[in-house]
Motif scaffolding. Structure first.
Motif, PDB file in Angstrom:
ATOM      1  N   UNK A  95      40.023  41.562  52.732  1.00  0.00           N
ATOM      2  CA  UNK A  95      38.706  41.808  52.129  1.00  0.00           C
ATOM      3  C   UNK A  95      38.819  42.523  50.784  1.00  0.00           C
ATOM      4  N   UNK A  96      39.789  43.433  50.668  1.00  0.00           N
ATOM      5  CA  UNK A  96      39.935  44.190  49.423  1.00  0.00           C
ATOM      6  C   UNK A  96      40.509  43.339  48.303  1.00  0.00           C
ATOM      7  N   UNK A  97      41.586  42.599  48.584  1.00  0.00           N
ATOM      8  CA  UNK A  97      42.189  41.780  47.528  1.00  0.00           C
ATOM      9  C   UNK A  97      41.238  40.673  47.086  1.00  0.00           C
ATOM     10  N   UNK A  98      40.423  40.183  48.009  1.00  0.00           N
ATOM     11  CA  UNK A  98      39.413  39.182  47.632  1.00  0.00           C
ATOM     12  C   UNK A  98      38.424  39.776  46.640  1.00  0.00           C
ATOM     13  N   UNK A  99      37.881  40.933  46.974  1.00  0.00           N
ATOM     14  CA  UNK A  99      36.898  41.558  46.089  1.00  0.00           C
ATOM     15  C   UNK A  99      37.513  41.890  44.737  1.00  0.00           C
ATOM     16  N   UNK A 100      38.699  42.485  44.740  1.00  0.00           N
ATOM     17  CA  UNK A 100      39.341  42.851  43.478  1.00  0.00           C
ATOM     18  C   UNK A 100      39.620  41.622  42.614  1.00  0.00           C
ATOM     19  N   UNK A 101      40.068  40.546  43.238  1.00  0.00           N
ATOM     20  CA  UNK A 101      40.367  39.322  42.491  1.00  0.00           C
ATOM     21  C   UNK A 101      39.115  38.748  41.852  1.00  0.00           C
ATOM     22  N   UNK A 102      38.038  38.683  42.613  1.00  0.00           N
ATOM     23  CA  UNK A 102      36.780  38.133  42.097  1.00  0.00           C
ATOM     24  C   UNK A 102      36.235  39.002  40.963  1.00  0.00           C
ATOM     25  N   UNK A 103      36.266  40.307  41.142  1.00  0.00           N
ATOM     26  CA  UNK A 103      35.760  41.203  40.096  1.00  0.00           C
ATOM     27  C   UNK A 103      36.615  41.123  38.838  1.00  0.00           C
ATOM     28  N   UNK A 104      37.938  41.089  39.007  1.00  0.00           N
ATOM     29  CA  UNK A 104      38.835  41.021  37.847  1.00  0.00           C
ATOM     30  C   UNK A 104      38.637  39.720  37.073  1.00  0.00           C
ATOM     31  N   UNK A 105      38.494  38.610  37.787  1.00  0.00           N
ATOM     32  CA  UNK A 105      38.245  37.325  37.125  1.00  0.00           C
ATOM     33  C   UNK A 105      36.905  37.334  36.396  1.00  0.00           C
ATOM     34  N   UNK A 106      35.901  37.947  36.999  1.00  0.00           N
ATOM     35  CA  UNK A 106      34.573  38.004  36.381  1.00  0.00           C
ATOM     36  C   UNK A 106      34.601  38.834  35.103  1.00  0.00           C
ATOM     37  N   UNK A 107      35.232  39.993  35.169  1.00  0.00           N
ATOM     38  CA  UNK A 107      35.337  40.848  33.987  1.00  0.00           C
ATOM     39  C   UNK A 107      36.149  40.160  32.891  1.00  0.00           C
ATOM     40  N   UNK A 108      37.239  39.502  33.288  1.00  0.00           N
ATOM     41  CA  UNK A 108      38.076  38.796  32.314  1.00  0.00           C
ATOM     42  C   UNK A 108      37.303  37.661  31.647  1.00  0.00           C
ATOM     43  N   UNK A 109      36.535  36.927  32.441  1.00  0.00           N
ATOM     44  CA  UNK A 109      35.770  35.798  31.905  1.00  0.00           C
ATOM     45  C   UNK A 109      34.759  36.265  30.860  1.00  0.00           C
ATOM     46  N   UNK A 110      34.106  37.380  31.119  1.00  0.00           N
ATOM     47  CA  UNK A 110      33.104  37.875  30.169  1.00  0.00           C
ATOM     48  C   UNK A 110      33.741  38.483  28.930  1.00  0.00           C
TER      49      UNK A 110
END
Length: 307
Positions: A95-110
């Motif tokens: 659950x943690x690595x999923x959340x971190x991965x999604x947030x990191x990709x979102x921040x990187x995309x923006x």
């Protein structure tokens, strides 16, 4: 006969044409090294990921998060190395690595200026993943990883990446809860067999235990649900002593109710809860309530923490 001729040809090639043979070997070696470097710097699953960004960071997080639906749940993927280093795995999550991965990709995309630049996306993604996962955004041994989500939340709010909005929601309560789970369950954490690392984690637990925080107890979730937004970071607080949070995910709207998008150990993959978040928490005896945070645009100054 053809196979035999091919064998002899391959056998005499190094002798009769040493320059060609050496050149061919160098080409093969260069190709293998190139593949190795690409695999390390740009995972296949990141290259194949189609990011559909939203107007806001939370919208992008939900869009990216849904692309991983069905990805297997696998625990302990960060503990595969003898020494602490950044682990990137888009093919299996807890659950943690999923959340971190999604947030990191979102921040990187923006942050990405050229949305077609996969190499730049990869660099930004890794930078944000490191920043989210480690204290002060720096890898400095096992204890620098933000193992407790209270610690994770406070550290990333201090970095300006998100805001804890739990204290702004109706029905919230302020509590202080001592944590000791890791140092009292060392059989789950082999790294804690090192006395120095054990002491570092004990010091971290002592610091967390002195901090109060806001949360919404499960009895008040119904009144708070109307104030939740799609893309909110949902942290499910633990009922058991010694542990702050038991599970994490993202809020998604299904009809007029909020559900949880998360990597589920029960279902063995990334899913959206069948039932609304309020019901999900009510039915799980090991959960006591939720905390809520929201992503902030990079560069935004952290908001003052409620007292």
């Amino acid at each position: 006969m053809k196979n035999r001729l091919r064998f002899h040809f391959a056998y005499i090639l190094p002798i009769r044409y040493p320059q060609r043979f050496i050149f061919s070997c160098l080409l093969i070696l260069f190709g293998l090294l190139s593949v190795s470097v690409i695999a390390q710097t740009m995972p296949d699953d990141l290259r194949s990921l189609t990011v559909v960004g939203g107007k806001t960071l939370p919208e992008t997080a939900v869009s990216i998060g849904k692309q991983f639906l069905g990805t297997p749940y696998v625990p302990n993927t960060l503990d595969i190395n003898a020494t602490e280093q950044l682990v990137v795995n888009l093919k299996a999550f807890d659950c943690t690595t999923y959340l971190e991965t999604v947030l990191a990709l979102s921040l990187a995309w923006h942050d990405l200026t050229d949305k077609q630049n996969q190499a730049q996306l990869n660099v930004l993604f890794r930078n944000y993943l490191t920043k989210l996962r480690y204290r002060n955004g720096a890898i400095n041994g096992y204890a620098s990883r933000l193992h407790y989500f209270s610690d994770w939340l406070r550290d990333n709010e201090r970095k300006g990446l998100l805001k804890d909005v739990s204290g702004e929601l109706p029905g919230c309560l302020s509590v202080a809860k001592p944590v000791s789970y890791m140092t009292t369950a060392t059989y789950r954490y082999p790294h804690l067999s090192d006395p120095a690392i054990f002491k570092q984690m004990a010091d971290t637990e002592a610091a967390i235990s002195q901090q109060s925080f806001y949360f919404i107890p499960k009895k008040n979730l119904k009144q708070a649900e109307a104030h939740l937004r799609e893309g909110d970071i949902i942290m499910l607080t633990a009922a058991r002593p010694g542990l702050d949070m038991k599970h994490v995910g993202l809020a998604v709207r299904q009809g007029n109710r909020i559900h949880l998008l998360h990597a589920s150990s029960e279902q063995g993959e990334v899913v959206i809860t069948r039932y609304p978040l309020t019901d999900y928490v009510q039915w799980h005896k090991r959960l006591s309530g939720i905390r809520v945070a929201r992503l902030k645009a990079p560069g935004t100054q952290p908001s003052p923490r409620p007292q």
